[in-house]
Design an enzyme around this catalytic site. Structure first.
Site: not given
Length: 466
Positions: A39, A36
């Site tokens: 940001d 994953l």
């Protein structure tokens, strides 16, 4: 777990990554090798080289103890992997090296990030410093700011810049009354910081309640103003705005550095689509303010995305240029992206008579008249009317149709397509709508309506990360 053990596990995850056909892997957007990604962090151009770090869990398609991955580029198009920047191995970062920024400290690439630690009955956070040498080797200097008094453990995401030969930092924060704030710090060095106060947030500068946490603040000058980008959590949805779980937007104002006061106007959304969060900006060597964001939203429906079966999830947005015009931010695709253009076709006809076009890797420029619609990949509908734009799709979790809106007169559109994503730039950057979608086969666009459209169409080349 030691840093060596964490690095070995990350390396094993990359080596075991899926190598089969993946129709949703982007051709020219940045995405993680495995696991994953969220940001963008540490976005900077230093000595002519672009660096983009990113929140990364290489061990699972889940939000866990985040690492910092690292990409480098000479041209904002073709990227290479840098050495892994940060692993959550120290006592002050055991639950993740959370988001932060990068600066040049006398030519040394320096990272300022949040070390996150969770306990059974709460959490705390330290703002930490690390430095990277010319060989890409990282030395951690450890915490430089502890949790300030009067705030919960939700204090994170430092963005640092230099003003009048002094360092400044903004931090996202939550006070003990569960109100979102932005804190302003000043430092003579990157290791010595003084809290100047709350420069923005709920119950400041004319705001009432405005969310329980403000994440990912970014303050920068533009056209003799200051722009504060921030991601407030806890804003109630409006009829046609603030429809994502968490919002990402900006305030325009003027910062009084001595008083730590930021007088600003109203909050405006940065992106009106389904997936956009945690953007970060930097100043290019040629003076442009550049932005990149995460094409995702936390705590929404991300874990229903089919790329999880391929062992990865999420992409970055395209790189964007920011300008301030008539009191509003405009976002345009970075001019470098025009170098991706290949075969071109110019079309003009009634919408319903336009040909079906392949949009796996494509750019569309559209000048519309009247009402019309288009269906992308048989999954994503864009409807244009006198009121503006409506973008619609079926929610992968609930199966219900969901909508996002941009309100205003549509005079021109630029649409960037990349296998499983679409970014719609409205009226030369006046608005943007970004979305992920996952077509069953090679996606095409099908046109509907009696309006006449002028369409410029390009196929786009790939940008491989090596």
């Amino acid at each position: 777990m030691t840093e060596a053990q964490l690095l070995n596990r990350a390396l094993q995850a990359v080596m075991n990554r899926h190598t089969g056909e993946d129709p949703h892997r982007p051709a020219w957007h940045l995405s993680p090798q495995v696991g994953l990604m969220n940001d963008p962090n540490g976005f900077i151009q230093l000595a002519g080289v672009w660096h983009l770090f990113y929140q990364w869990n290489p061990l699972a398609c889940a939000h866990g103890a985040k690492f910092w991955g690292h990409w480098r580029s000479d041209n904002l198009l073709d990227w290479s992997h840098g050495p892994l920047a940060l692993a959550p191995a120290e006592a002050y970062e055991t639950h993740g090296c959370y988001s932060g920024s990068a600066v040049s400290d006398n030519g040394t690439l320096s990272l300022i990030y949040t070390g996150n630690v969770k306990f059974k009955d709460g959490r705390t956070a330290w703002q930490c410093l690390a430095r990277i040498n010319a060989a890409g080797e990282v030395t951690k200097a450890g915490p430089v700011i502890s949790l300030p008094e009067g705030y919960s453990g939700h204090v994170r995401d430092p963005k640092v810049w230099r003003h009048n030969d002094v360092w400044y930092m903004v931090l996202g924060a939550q006070n003990l009354a569960r109100q979102g704030k932005v804190l302003l710090y000043r430092g003579q060095t990157l290791q010595e910081w003084t809290l100047l106060g709350e420069m923005a947030g709920a119950h400041l500068n004319g705001l009432a309640d405005f969310g329980y946490m403000w994440e990912c603040p970014d303050l920068f000058p533009l056209d003799n103003k200051e722009v504060l980008i921030v991601c407030p959590q806890g804003l109630a949805a409006q009829e046609k705005a603030w429809l994502n779980t968490y919002q990402s937007g900006y305030f325009i104002g003027k910062l009084d550095y001595e008083a730590a006061s930021f007088r600003h106007g109203d909050f405006a959304e940065l992106d009106h689509g389904f997936e956009f969060y945690a953007p970060q900006t930097t100043l290019s060597d040629d003076g442009r303010r550049m932005l990149v964001g995460w094409m995702g939203v936390p705590d929404e429906d991300e874990f229903y995305q089919p790329t999880i079966s391929q062992g990865w999830i999420h992409t970055m947005t395209c790189l964007r240029e920011l300008t301030l015009e008539q009191g509003r931010l405009r976002q345009r695709p970075a001019r470098e992206l025009q170098q991706l253009r290949q075969q071109h076709a110019g079309l003009q006809n009634v919408a319903a008579l336009l040909p079906e076009l392949a949009i796996g890797q494509a750019e569309l420029k559209i000048v519309p008249t009247g009402n019309w619609s288009a269906c992308f990949g048989n999954l994503l509908w864009l409807r244009c009317s006198e009121e503006g734009l409506q973008l619609s799709r079926r929610n992968r979790r609930s199966g219900e149709t969901e909508h996002r809106y941009w309100q205003g007169k549509v005079m021109a559109l630029e649409i960037l397509c990349d296998r499983s994503s679409i970014e719609i730039f409205i009226n030369d950057g006046e608005g943007v709508m970004s979305a992920r979608y996952f077509p069953a086969g090679p996606p095409t666009v099908v046109w509907h309506g009696e309006a006449t459209l002028s369409v410029d169409y390009w196929q786009l080349r790939s940008c491989m990360v090596v």
